[in-house]
Design an enzyme around this catalytic site. Structure first.
Site, PDB file in Angstrom:
ATOM      1  N   HIS A  25       4.385   0.781  -3.491  1.00 17.34           N
ATOM      2  CA  HIS A  25       2.937   0.658  -3.616  1.00 17.34           C
ATOM      3  C   HIS A  25       2.215   1.400  -2.498  1.00 17.34           C
ATOM      4  CE1 HIS A  25      -0.824  -1.834  -2.944  1.00 17.34           C
ATOM      5  NE2 HIS A  25      -0.939  -1.518  -4.215  1.00 17.34           N
ATOM      6  N   HIS A  67      -7.097   5.127  -2.402  1.00 17.27           N
ATOM      7  CA  HIS A  67      -7.183   3.873  -3.143  1.00 17.27           C
ATOM      8  C   HIS A  67      -8.604   3.567  -3.604  1.00 17.27           C
ATOM      9  CE1 HIS A  67      -7.748  -0.535  -3.502  1.00 17.27           C
ATOM     10  NE2 HIS A  67      -6.631  -0.432  -4.191  1.00 17.27           N
TER      11      HIS A  67
END
Ligand code: G3P
Ligand code: CA
Length: 323
Positions: A25, A67
């Site tokens: 991740h 992100h």
């Protein structure tokens, strides 16, 4: 026929008698700032099954690995381009060219209010020199490392905020699909998952843009304001059935599969599997454990026990050791 094909794909992807997939991740953010090429290189060496990235668009129509649609929590944008904030005080990637973004220094994720890093024990904020990568740089690094290390680590890509991009006259879905195609990711058998929180957008990718890629519906909480998607509805049996028409899997919040207080099975995975959907929950962090977990191994064991097919983790090395 379509149903049989979907079932075959589910059986190939699901982990009955197989270990859960390890999905790095934001690469290896436990050790190096998220979404940097350095973090990706380190994560690759940890041998996960997939490297996960988030992408947003720049003013001049490039995809960059970030992100957020904002630049201010992970870069020095406020210092470098102090006059370029919007009226809400935020700095948006979509207002900058790739060349401008390349001049920024990436640092450990930090609070906008206090400037303190989100995870105190991670890479010291401001140390060394990191940049925001373009999608091209990232894929070329991944594919190059796969070649020299004789690995087949996949790409798990999330495009962020399609509705925001559309309001700003950008078609992020089309750009992502075209870019992936140019690097050989075009088919359901290719080692790529394409994920998004927005159900309408994923349906567009499937039905209008005719993508053959494996799609994953991310599931959050309505209170997060992540998109206009009704996650309460998606979490029902009816919702999951609907998802199974356009996606191969779901990415729920970890607390959707393990009860927030007790860590017990919520039954959600069983429901998803009944609808031929693989389940990849986010995010397992050794330095941010659920209250009930005594350590990271405890969390990973509980996830495996309830039948996850993969997990997004900031600690791909520890998850790889376990699975
Ligand atoms: O994409 C899975 C997971 O990353 C979703 O959460 O906010 O970390 O992108 P986020
Ligand atoms: Ca993500």
């Amino acid at each position: 026929m379509k149903k049989i094909l979907a079932l075959c794909l589910f059986l190939t992807l699901s982990c009955a008698n197989k270990s859960p997939l390890v999905i790095a991740h934001r690469q290896a953010p436990a050790y190096l700032p998220e979404h940097t090429l350095e973090s990706a290189t380190l994560a690759h060496g940890m041998n996960p099954d997939y490297l996960e990235i988030d992408v947003v668009m720049t003013r001049d129509n490039h995809l960059v690995i970030l992100h957020d649609i904002h630049l201010d929590t992970v870069t020095n944008v406020a210092k470098k381009y102090s006059t370029r904030k919007r009226s809400d005080g935020r700095y948006y990637a979509i207002d900058f060219t790739l060349k401008e973004i390349k001049k920024l220094r990436v640092h450990e994720r930090s609070s906008l209010k206090t400037g303190k890093q989100r995870y105190a024990k991670r890479f010291p904020k401001g140390n060394s020199h990191f940049q925001v990568p373009s999608l091209e740089e990232f894929i070329e690094l991944l594919q190059g490392l796969n070649t020299v290390r004789k690995k087949d680590i996949g790409l798990y890509i999330e495009y962020k905020s399609p509705a925001f991009h559309r309001r700003n006259k950008k078609d992020i879905e089309k750009l992502v699909l075209n870019k992936l195609k140019s690097y050989g990711y075009n088919d359901q058998n290719d080692k790529v998952f394409l994920q998004c929180f927005d159900d309408k957008s994923l349906k567009r990718v499937k039905y209008q843009l005719k993508s053959k890629l494996k799609l994953v519906q991310l599931i959050g909480e309505n209170s997060w304001g992540e998109s206009k998607t009704d996650y309460d509805k998606l979490k029902t049996a009816e919702g999951l059935k609907e998802i199974s028409k356009y996606a191969v899997g779901i990415g729920p919040w970890i607390h959707h599969v393990l009860d927030h207080k007790s860590g017990g099975d919520t039954g959600f995975i069983k429901l998803a599997h009944q609808n031929n959907l693989v389940v990849h929950p986010y995010t397992a962090r050794a330095d941010d454990l659920p209250k009930w977990a005594s350590n990271f191994d405890h969390l990973l064991s509980a996830l495996e026990k309830v039948g996850i097919d993969g997990v997004f983790t900031d600690f791909p090395d520890l998850a790889r050791k376990k699975y």
